[in-house]
Design a protein around this motif. Structure first.
Motif, PDB file in Angstrom:
ATOM      1  N   TRP A 130       0.836  -1.207   0.000  1.00 12.67           N
ATOM      2  CA  TRP A 130       0.000   0.000   0.000  1.00 12.67           C
ATOM      3  C   TRP A 130       0.865   1.249   0.000  1.00 12.67           C
ATOM      4  O   TRP A 130       0.580   2.214  -0.726  1.00 12.67           O
ATOM      5  N   ASP A 163       3.919   1.497  -1.166  1.00 15.17           N
ATOM      6  CA  ASP A 163       4.515   1.615  -2.498  1.00 15.17           C
ATOM      7  C   ASP A 163       3.565   2.303  -3.486  1.00 15.17           C
ATOM      8  O   ASP A 163       3.980   3.163  -4.262  1.00 15.17           O
ATOM      9  N   LYS A 164       2.308   1.905  -3.443  1.00 19.97           N
ATOM     10  CA  LYS A 164       1.331   2.478  -4.353  1.00 19.97           C
ATOM     11  C   LYS A 164       1.012   3.921  -3.975  1.00 19.97           C
ATOM     12  O   LYS A 164       0.934   4.798  -4.845  1.00 19.97           O
ATOM     13  N   SER A 206       3.954   6.011  -4.978  1.00 21.45           N
ATOM     14  CA  SER A 206       4.427   5.777  -6.353  1.00 21.45           C
ATOM     15  C   SER A 206       5.883   5.324  -6.386  1.00 21.45           C
ATOM     16  O   SER A 206       6.689   5.800  -7.186  1.00 21.45           O
TER      17      SER A 206
END
Length: 230
Positions: free
Chosen positions: A223, A225-226, A229
């Motif tokens: 999560w 990482d997303k 970005s």
């Protein structure tokens, strides 16, 4: 260490400080999947009581004690980042360009530029004075002001450095306490925190290693990482 080893209930500031140090990042309210939050670890009846057990008051103690960076660093939500993790977090999630460069490229608001210039000249300035100095006291300007302050926190240009008691012209306590702001670099230097000695990619790798060591779940790490970005 498995993150499930953290206490189910946190009662004192010292206990909360241990959780922040162990987990590296602790949002005030639930934000990261399968990850603790200060709200979720503490007793609801202790919030906004003004006592030593009030988690709302701890948010100012962390940056004041130099134990954690604090601000709306992620998804416009409040986050505590431990002293050990903060340099890497700034390197991994902060902007690589100065605010002036971003403004010239149309990547930041004029209000954010104005506020940052004022904060640079008045480290630790509190909210009411910042609005006055920026000429943004009118009620219809509050939204633009708030958005610019959040923008500067999200890019790691500034941190919330504490909470100050408002005073009147006679120096007497007056009204609610007010949030104060510092540039990130100034707060780090004052807290004895050195910048991360590496590039963005190295900082991200370092944080991933720390998350694994702290027992972060794969879902929580993914999560992040997303969200950032990476």
């Amino acid at each position: 260490m498995d993150h499930l080893d953290i206490p189910e209930v946190v009662t004192t500031y010292e206990e909360a400080a241990e959780v922040v140090a162990r987990m590296g990042m602790l949002p005030l309210a639930p934000l990261i999947p399968q990850h603790p939050s200060l709200n979720g670890l503490t007793k609801p009846e202790n919030w906004h009581t003004g006592t030593e057990l009030d988690p709302w008051s701890w948010r100012a103690r962390f940056p004041g004690d130099g134990l954690a960076g604090y601000g709306k660093f992620m998804k416009k939500k409040a986050l505590l980042v431990s002293k050990a993790w903060f340099p890497a977090y700034v390197a991994a999630a902060g902007s690589l360009r100065s605010l002036e460069e971003r403004y010239d490229s149309g990547l930041c608001s004029k209000e954010a530029l104005i506020l940052l210039q004022i904060i640079r000249a008045n480290e630790g300035i509190e909210t009411r004075r910042l609005r006055t100095e920026a000429g943004m006291k009118a009620p219809e300007q509050k939204r633009s002001f708030d958005n610019a302050v959040i923008e500067l926190q999200g890019s790691l240009d500034i941190v919330i450095s504490g909470v100050k008691q408002r005073v009147n012209e006679l120096g007497e306590a007056s009204g609610w306490n007010s949030t104060s702001f510092e540039t990130t670099g100034h707060w780090m230097e004052a807290s004895g925190i050195s910048p991360f000695a590496g590039e963005r990619g190295e900082a991200i790798t370092w944080l991933h290693e720390q998350m694994a060591a702290a027992g972060w779940s794969p879902a929580a790490a993914a999560w992040i990482d997303k969200a950032l970005s990476w």
